[in-house]
Write a protein that holds these residues in place. Structure first.
Motif, short mmCIF file in Angstrom:
data_model
loop_
_atom_site.label_atom_id
_atom_site.label_comp_id
_atom_site.label_asym_id
_atom_site.label_seq_id
_atom_site.Cartn_x
_atom_site.Cartn_y
_atom_site.Cartn_z
N SER A 2 -6.08 -28.74 41.00
CA SER A 2 -7.02 -29.52 40.21
C SER A 2 -8.43 -29.07 40.52
CB SER A 2 -6.80 -30.99 40.54
OG SER A 2 -7.97 -31.64 40.78
N CYS A 3 -9.23 -28.89 39.50
CA CYS A 3 -10.59 -28.45 39.77
C CYS A 3 -11.54 -29.04 38.75
CB CYS A 3 -10.69 -26.94 39.74
SG CYS A 3 -10.42 -26.28 38.11
N SER A 4 -12.79 -29.16 39.15
CA SER A 4 -13.77 -29.78 38.27
C SER A 4 -14.08 -28.89 37.09
CB SER A 4 -15.04 -30.08 39.05
OG SER A 4 -15.51 -28.91 39.66
N SER A 5 -13.88 -27.57 37.22
CA SER A 5 -14.22 -26.69 36.12
C SER A 5 -13.17 -26.70 35.04
CB SER A 5 -14.38 -25.26 36.64
OG SER A 5 -15.44 -25.20 37.51
N CYS A 6 -11.88 -26.64 35.44
CA CYS A 6 -10.88 -26.61 34.39
C CYS A 6 -10.55 -28.01 33.92
CB CYS A 6 -9.64 -25.81 34.79
SG CYS A 6 -9.11 -25.97 36.46
N LYS A 7 -11.08 -29.04 34.55
CA LYS A 7 -10.97 -30.41 34.03
C LYS A 7 -12.38 -30.97 33.93
CE LYS A 7 -6.44 -31.30 35.90
NZ LYS A 7 -5.66 -32.04 36.88
N LEU A 35 -19.64 -24.15 36.15
CA LEU A 35 -18.30 -23.75 35.72
C LEU A 35 -17.65 -22.96 36.85
CD1 LEU A 35 -19.39 -22.61 32.18
CD2 LEU A 35 -18.01 -24.62 32.67
N CYS A 36 -16.45 -22.51 36.55
CA CYS A 36 -15.60 -21.88 37.55
C CYS A 36 -16.19 -20.54 38.05
CB CYS A 36 -14.27 -21.74 36.87
SG CYS A 36 -13.23 -20.46 37.30
N THR A 37 -16.11 -20.32 39.35
CA THR A 37 -16.75 -19.15 39.97
C THR A 37 -16.19 -17.81 39.46
OG1 THR A 37 -17.04 -20.55 41.89
CG2 THR A 37 -17.50 -18.23 42.21
N PRO A 38 -14.85 -17.64 39.39
CA PRO A 38 -14.35 -16.36 38.86
C PRO A 38 -14.74 -16.11 37.40
CG PRO A 38 -12.50 -17.78 39.54
CD PRO A 38 -13.75 -18.46 39.97
N LEU A 39 -15.09 -17.18 36.66
CA LEU A 39 -15.55 -16.95 35.29
C LEU A 39 -16.80 -16.06 35.30
CD1 LEU A 39 -15.86 -19.57 32.45
CD2 LEU A 39 -17.73 -18.01 32.91
N GLY A 60 -2.98 -19.90 34.56
CA GLY A 60 -3.80 -20.92 33.90
C GLY A 60 -5.29 -20.67 34.08
N CYS A 61 -5.67 -20.11 35.23
CA CYS A 61 -7.10 -19.84 35.46
C CYS A 61 -7.60 -18.79 34.46
CB CYS A 61 -7.33 -19.35 36.89
SG CYS A 61 -6.77 -20.52 38.13
N ALA A 62 -6.77 -17.73 34.27
CA ALA A 62 -7.17 -16.68 33.33
C ALA A 62 -7.23 -17.24 31.91
CB ALA A 62 -6.18 -15.52 33.40
N THR A 63 -6.31 -18.13 31.58
CA THR A 63 -6.29 -18.71 30.23
C THR A 63 -7.53 -19.56 29.99
OG1 THR A 63 -3.90 -18.76 30.38
CG2 THR A 63 -4.89 -20.09 28.64
N TYR A 64 -7.85 -20.38 31.00
CA TYR A 64 -9.03 -21.25 30.87
C TYR A 64 -10.31 -20.40 30.71
CZ TYR A 64 -13.11 -23.40 33.08
OH TYR A 64 -14.38 -23.78 33.38
N ILE A 65 -10.43 -19.36 31.54
CA ILE A 65 -11.64 -18.54 31.49
C ILE A 65 -11.72 -17.77 30.16
CG2 ILE A 65 -12.77 -16.54 32.55
CD1 ILE A 65 -11.77 -17.61 35.26
N THR A 118 -8.89 -16.65 42.81
CA THR A 118 -9.00 -18.01 42.27
C THR A 118 -8.95 -19.01 43.43
OG1 THR A 118 -6.64 -18.29 42.07
CG2 THR A 118 -7.76 -17.28 40.20
N CYS A 119 -9.08 -20.29 43.09
CA CYS A 119 -9.04 -21.33 44.13
C CYS A 119 -7.75 -21.24 44.94
CB CYS A 119 -9.12 -22.71 43.48
SG CYS A 119 -10.67 -23.02 42.65
N LEU A 120 -6.65 -20.98 44.24
CA LEU A 120 -5.35 -20.98 44.92
C LEU A 120 -5.27 -19.85 45.96
CD1 LEU A 120 -2.49 -21.98 45.32
CD2 LEU A 120 -1.81 -20.78 43.24
N PRO A 153 -14.26 -18.24 45.53
CA PRO A 153 -13.66 -19.57 45.68
C PRO A 153 -14.44 -20.60 44.87
CG PRO A 153 -14.94 -18.98 47.64
CD PRO A 153 -15.01 -17.81 46.72
N SER A 154 -13.81 -21.15 43.84
CA SER A 154 -14.55 -22.03 42.93
C SER A 154 -14.82 -23.39 43.55
CB SER A 154 -13.77 -22.19 41.63
OG SER A 154 -14.64 -22.53 40.59
N PHE A 155 -14.04 -23.75 44.58
CA PHE A 155 -14.26 -25.07 45.18
C PHE A 155 -15.57 -25.12 45.96
CE2 PHE A 155 -10.98 -22.61 47.44
CZ PHE A 155 -11.64 -22.31 48.62
#
Ligand code: SF4
Length: 473
Positions: A2-7, A35-39, A60-65, A118-120, A153-155
């Protein structure tokens, strides 16, 4: 994960932790200004010719970005993923990463693969240098691409931090010393996270000095190209690896970002420390003061005076300031987004007579306020500066601050709509309008575009609120 960027939008009240220093500003985020760091890293990689961004983590991270970038740039955006499953999360992603690199190399034949975590994979503590070193040693396919890895690390970061970290990783990995100085050594230009149209304008502006410049990155074509007769797996454009390798002999570096300027380790500091390249650290050239500083740096780096056409553009901007001052003086704005953009917008607003009452950024550099006040000391004691901010926090302050308009990404639309305030869209993302990739703010001409948008947004509001409906303002 769960992350603030993808939610981005959390419904319901935000939690307040006992003992919070500022209980009125909850410690959880409600729609953060980041937004998400890897973006950001993927965006930087898209500006390098023949490069495929690859995320080490879940699909899912790649899809969101991809979704976020495609909706903003309206271009196809390929982002590969090592596609973690439950197994990889438990036993490590070595096999997935190696398979992903083999597939990308075979299918795209890239010059470079930009690998971001990614975060994971960051939470798992994947040893990326080791995994990539093993891949290099074992790879048997012909034509292996350059591999550039950036930890994202996006967190604990923002999209802008991911962008700058990727730019640094690209330059650190590729820039090489030259035995003799190039006859026409380029200027290394790190423009920051700006629009493709701004990149094109900056390229034109710099070319008028008659010296070559290497932009890191340059996604002005890859993310805003023409239509194709045949599908291009990798859109043409971007800065070539050879151009980046030659930066060891650059004549100077110009690195844009008022907050970035306080960062110890950047692409520019690397070129300065390793190759002795003179570093100019400036804000994004938005507005008269900041563009003057940019032109001053160009004058010094190119050893040539400011071209006449640049002077003419400057004159047009001043003329516009004079024309519209009566509509702007004393107006109040809330500016939000990534730190460098917020800082430079605040400095610009101060010079046109608009008071940036609240400057809210998603990053937590600890330098935002000093960056703004260093460039616009007249704002001292007159503005509220918030780091690690979100729209929940902005909303709590609006009633007290009574702004006339909001300036930032389309993420502020709901707030602007609920308050009946004009929103001037800029930065990333802008998902509710066409032309986000063509929004201009940089240089005297780009500033003029932004300036017109701000003045006209205020005039439109005045017109719409009037019972008479003046058609002559
Ligand atoms: S990297 Fe983190 S913040 Fe980005 S999409 Fe994946 S889980 Fe969300």
């Amino acid at each position: 994960m769960s992350c603030s960027s993808c939610k981005p939008s959390l419904p319901g009240p935000a939690l307040v932790n006992e003992g919070d220093e500022h209980p009125e500003f909850p410690s959880s985020s409600t729609n953060p200004c980041k937004l998400c760091t890897p973006l950001g890293a993927c965006l930087a990689f898209k500006g390098i010719a023949g490069t495929v961004p690859l995320l080490h983590g879940s699909q899912g991270c790649a899809t969101y970005i991809r979704r976020y970038m495609i909706s903003h740039f309206r271009e196809p955006v390929d982002i590969a993923s090592s596609n973690f499953s439950e197994d990889s999360a438990v036993f490590g992603g070595r096999k997935n990463l190696h398979t992903a690199l083999e597939n990308v190399t075979r299918q795209y034949k890239p010059a470079m693969v930009g690998v971001a975590t990614t975060c994971l994979s960051e939470t798992m503590g994947e040893n990326m240098p080791m995994l990539l070193g093993e891949y290099r040693a074992e790879a048997t396919q012909e034509g292996q691409p350059a591999l550039v890895h950036v930890s994202t690390p996006s967190f604990k970061g923002t999209h802008a931090e991911g962008f700058h970290a990727a730019v640094r990783a690209i330059v650190e990995t590729l820039a090489a010393p030259r035995s003799t100085l190039e006859r026409l050594a380029p200027i290394a230009l790190m423009p920051g996270m700006v629009s493709p149209a701004d990149l094109r304008h900056l390229r034109d502006l710099v070319s008028w000095w008659g010296v070559p410049a290497t932009f890191v990155p340059d996604y002005s074509e890859t993310l805003d190209g023409g239509s194709w007769s045949n599908y291009e797996r990798m859109p043409s454009g971007g800065t070539s690896l050879d151009e980046i390798r030659a930066l060891g002999s650059a004549r100077a570096t110009i690195e844009c970002g008022l907050v970035l300027a306080g960062e110890k380790s950047t692409a520019g500091t690397h070129l300065a420390a390793k190759f002795g390249v003179r570093l100019h650290r400036l804000g994004l050239p938005i507005g008269l003061r900041q563009t003057d500083l940019f032109c001053g740096a160009m004058e010094e780096a190119a050893n040539a005076v400011i071209p006449e056409r640049v002077e003419r553009e400057r004159g047009r901007l001043i003329d516009a300031y004079v024309d519209a001052h009566k509509y702007l003086s004393g107006r109040k704005a809330i500016v939000y987004g990534e730190e460098d953009l917020v800082a430079s917008l605040a400095v610009f607003l101060a010079e046109i007579g608009v008071w940036p009452v609240l400057c809210a950024a998603g990053g937590r550099s600890g330098r935002l306020e000093s960056a703004i006040l260093g460039a616009a000391p007249e704002l001292k004691g007159r503005i509220e500066v918030r780091e690690g901010s979100d729209f929940g926090e902005i909303e709590t302050q609006i009633a007290e601050l009574k702004p006339d308009l909001l300036i930032g990404s389309s993420k502020g639309y709901k707030l602007a709509r609920s308050l009946g305030l004009p929103l001037v869209r800029c930065g990333f993302p802008v998902h509710d309008r066409i032309g986000s990739q063509r929004i201009q703010m940089l240089g005297y001409t780009g500033t003029l575009q932004l300036f017109d948008c701000i003045v006209n947004a205020l005039l439109e509001k005045k017109q719409e609120d009037s019972e008479i409906g003046y058609s002559y303002l």
